[in-house]
Write an enzyme that holds these catalytic residues in place. Sequence first.
Site, mmCIF file in Angstrom:
data_model
loop_
_atom_site.group_PDB
_atom_site.id
_atom_site.type_symbol
_atom_site.label_atom_id
_atom_site.label_comp_id
_atom_site.label_asym_id
_atom_site.label_seq_id
_atom_site.Cartn_x
_atom_site.Cartn_y
_atom_site.Cartn_z
ATOM 1 N N ASP A 38 41.172 38.808 50.924
ATOM 2 C CA ASP A 38 41.126 40.273 50.864
ATOM 3 C C ASP A 38 42.489 40.918 51.106
ATOM 4 O OD1 ASP A 38 38.382 39.569 50.933
ATOM 5 O OD2 ASP A 38 38.338 39.829 53.109
ATOM 6 N N GLU A 249 31.555 44.769 45.414
ATOM 7 C CA GLU A 249 32.258 44.929 46.685
ATOM 8 C C GLU A 249 33.761 44.989 46.463
ATOM 9 O OE1 GLU A 249 31.398 41.436 49.002
ATOM 10 O OE2 GLU A 249 32.946 40.273 47.989
#
Length: 367
Positions: A38, A249
């Site tokens: 991420d 997401e």
Amino acid sequence: MKKLLLYSGIIAFLVLSGCTEKKSKTEYSNPLDVAFGDPYVLKASDGKYYMYGTGGVKDGFRVCSSDDLVHWKEEGQVYKGNTEDSWGIGDFWAPEVYEVEGKFYMFFSAQWKENPTNELENFRIGVAASDKPTGPFKEISNGPVFDPGYPIIDANLLFSDDGRVFMYYSRCCYKHTVKSEVADWARKQNLFEEIEESWVYGVEIKPDFSGIIGEPVLLLRPPVKMDNKQTEWESRSVTSGEVNRRWTEGSYIFKKDETYYMMYSANFYAGKNYAVGYATSKNPLGPFTKADNNPVLQKNTEQGGEVTGTGHNSVTWSKDGKKMYCVYHGRTKASGQERVVFIDAMEVTNDGKLLVHGPTTTPQVLD
């Protein structure tokens, strides 16, 4: 003649010793020597880049700094949770840092310790602040930004032209069973009895980040119909029998001209099918329309490459602000299950299409 020989010798020495580093500073190959999931890159007012991400330290986050997006210096841990004063416990992930009026604010996901029903996934989003991009970051309150009544992760902010601030997040798949033709198909194939999904929402947030304004708006979700153009790539984790979940997401939003571009990731983050698409809108809270050229980033093993699991990206810009780069994590044969960072050029074409020129592992020059 002696001067000419002297100058020639100096030039040869500089070349051999690596002092003429203009090319070497910008030439690189993916993946970078940074192990993050991420990854989020902040282009700060001090002229440096700061990369935050999931992993590498216990109970929190670390940061790396760079002058050129290629060479990264480890700056150590910048936030620590799992303390008596923190609302978050367990794992911490997906940090994003924003510079606002000389201060730095970190949005992050964590397990909320207020969990009277002992939910397995009790995730919420919090904010920590610091006077420096290298921390230390301290939480601005003793709880998450807000509680929608279901687990949420992956905060991303948009600072709009009119001064308002919007927060985007993903509702977790946990206990979010959704009916669809894909779920019906999976049941008939004896793969899964039910399919859980995560959806992306947007909401206006207070300027001091102490809470939200109004109610969250549903912006993106996996397609319901089997004949939808997006169904095939967004459902690969299900159709391959990997897991009974479909994700939307890791959203990242930016504005180009008069259009808002929202990038998002689909499929299992720990699997090979993790991939990135995007949707567009004329308003920060939608409605958003998914692009016909999705996915714009995915595994390249079918083309002879070695990269899988590409996703949860952020976007950064060159020092002059003219070139865009997609920053994301992926996996290679060498990295195994460890997520490593890739940076590839991206663009929005004259006809409004978003393109990511990756994943790459061959040498290239970062302008």
